[in-house]
Design an enzyme around this catalytic site. Structure first.
Site, PDB file in Angstrom:
ATOM      1  N   ASP A 215       0.833  -1.197   0.000  1.00  0.00           N
ATOM      2  CA  ASP A 215       0.000   0.000   0.000  1.00  0.00           C
ATOM      3  C   ASP A 215       0.871   1.252   0.000  1.00  0.00           C
ATOM      4  O   ASP A 215       1.082   1.846  -1.040  1.00  0.00           O
ATOM      5  CB  ASP A 215      -1.059  -0.019   1.108  1.00  0.00           C
TER       6      ASP A 215
ATOM      7  N   PHE B 223      -9.506  -0.756   3.589  1.00  0.00           N
ATOM      8  CA  PHE B 223      -8.950  -1.761   4.483  1.00  0.00           C
ATOM      9  C   PHE B 223      -9.575  -3.122   4.195  1.00  0.00           C
ATOM     10  O   PHE B 223     -10.796  -3.250   4.127  1.00  0.00           O
ATOM     11  CB  PHE B 223      -9.167  -1.381   5.949  1.00  0.00           C
TER      12      PHE B 223
ATOM     13  N   ARG C 112      -7.090 -13.643   9.362  1.00  0.00           N
ATOM     14  CA  ARG C 112      -6.126 -14.183   8.390  1.00  0.00           C
ATOM     15  C   ARG C 112      -6.612 -15.488   7.758  1.00  0.00           C
ATOM     16  O   ARG C 112      -6.286 -15.793   6.627  1.00  0.00           O
ATOM     17  CB  ARG C 112      -4.768 -14.447   9.056  1.00  0.00           C
TER      18      ARG C 112
ATOM     19  N   LYS D  14      -2.361  -1.246  -3.592  1.00  0.00           N
ATOM     20  CA  LYS D  14      -3.212  -0.068  -3.479  1.00  0.00           C
ATOM     21  C   LYS D  14      -2.473   1.125  -4.081  1.00  0.00           C
ATOM     22  O   LYS D  14      -1.770   1.841  -3.372  1.00  0.00           O
ATOM     23  CB  LYS D  14      -3.533   0.241  -2.018  1.00  0.00           C
TER      24      LYS D  14
END
Length: 175
Positions: free
Chosen positions: A104, A153, A166, A132
């Site tokens: 990101d 997110f 996860r 991202k």
């Protein structure tokens, strides 16, 4: 919808879509390193599911190593990177592919690339499940990108919210 701690997430990328894209990325790696025995450096904890599926689809002789870095607190990048478990592979003169769950801001990856390059590899490439572009603060050249996503997110498929989520077999986005 799923709830993780105090947040609600909705489906974003299905397991089937992820698996299909991972097979495509592995095919590219197989072609690019057909004459090599690359070293895969897997960034823990987030990349473990992506890396597992990716290397299962790689048909080359390869070496696998791990490094653990931390740069997140809850849903935000802290801007600083801590190395928790160091890499111990000798990569001098070797082709290296760093496997990451998400790029990101690019801060973690740029620091890791600098560390890896200081060890004199033949080449260094990045394989990331997610990228991202809107969040990028430091340019990072990535050869293998699963999906470019908006600056939102996400959890699942190795990605977490405060350590939870996860194990989800798909990717979910914050509602």
């Amino acid at each position: 919808m799923i709830n993780i701690l105090d947040k609600t997430f909705v489906p974003f990328i299905s397991r089937e879509t992820i698996e299909k894209r991972i097979a495509e990325l592995a095919a590219g790696i197989n072609a690019d390193y057909a004459e090599s025995c690359p070293v895969f450096i897997i960034v823990l904890n987030g990349a473990f599911l992506f890396a597992s599926e990716l290397v299962k689809n790689v048909s080359l002789a390869c070496e696998i190593n791990f490094i653990r870095l931390s740069s997140y607190s809850q849903t935000t990048s802290t801007g600083s990177v801590r190395e928790i478990i160091g890499m111990d592979a000798n990569i001098a003169g070797r082709d290296v592919v760093i496997i990451e769950d998400i790029v990101d801001t690019g801060l973690t990856m740029s620091q890791l690339i600098a560390k890896v390059k200081s060890m004199s590899p033949k080449s260094v490439e990045i394989a990331t499940l997610l990228h991202k572009p809107e969040a990028l603060k430091t340019p990072v050249d990535m050869r293998y990108v699963g999906f470019e996503i908006e600056n939102k997110f996400v959890v699942g498929y190795g990605l977490d919210y405060d350590g939870i989520g996860r194990n989800l077999d798909a990717i979910y986005v914050l509602a």
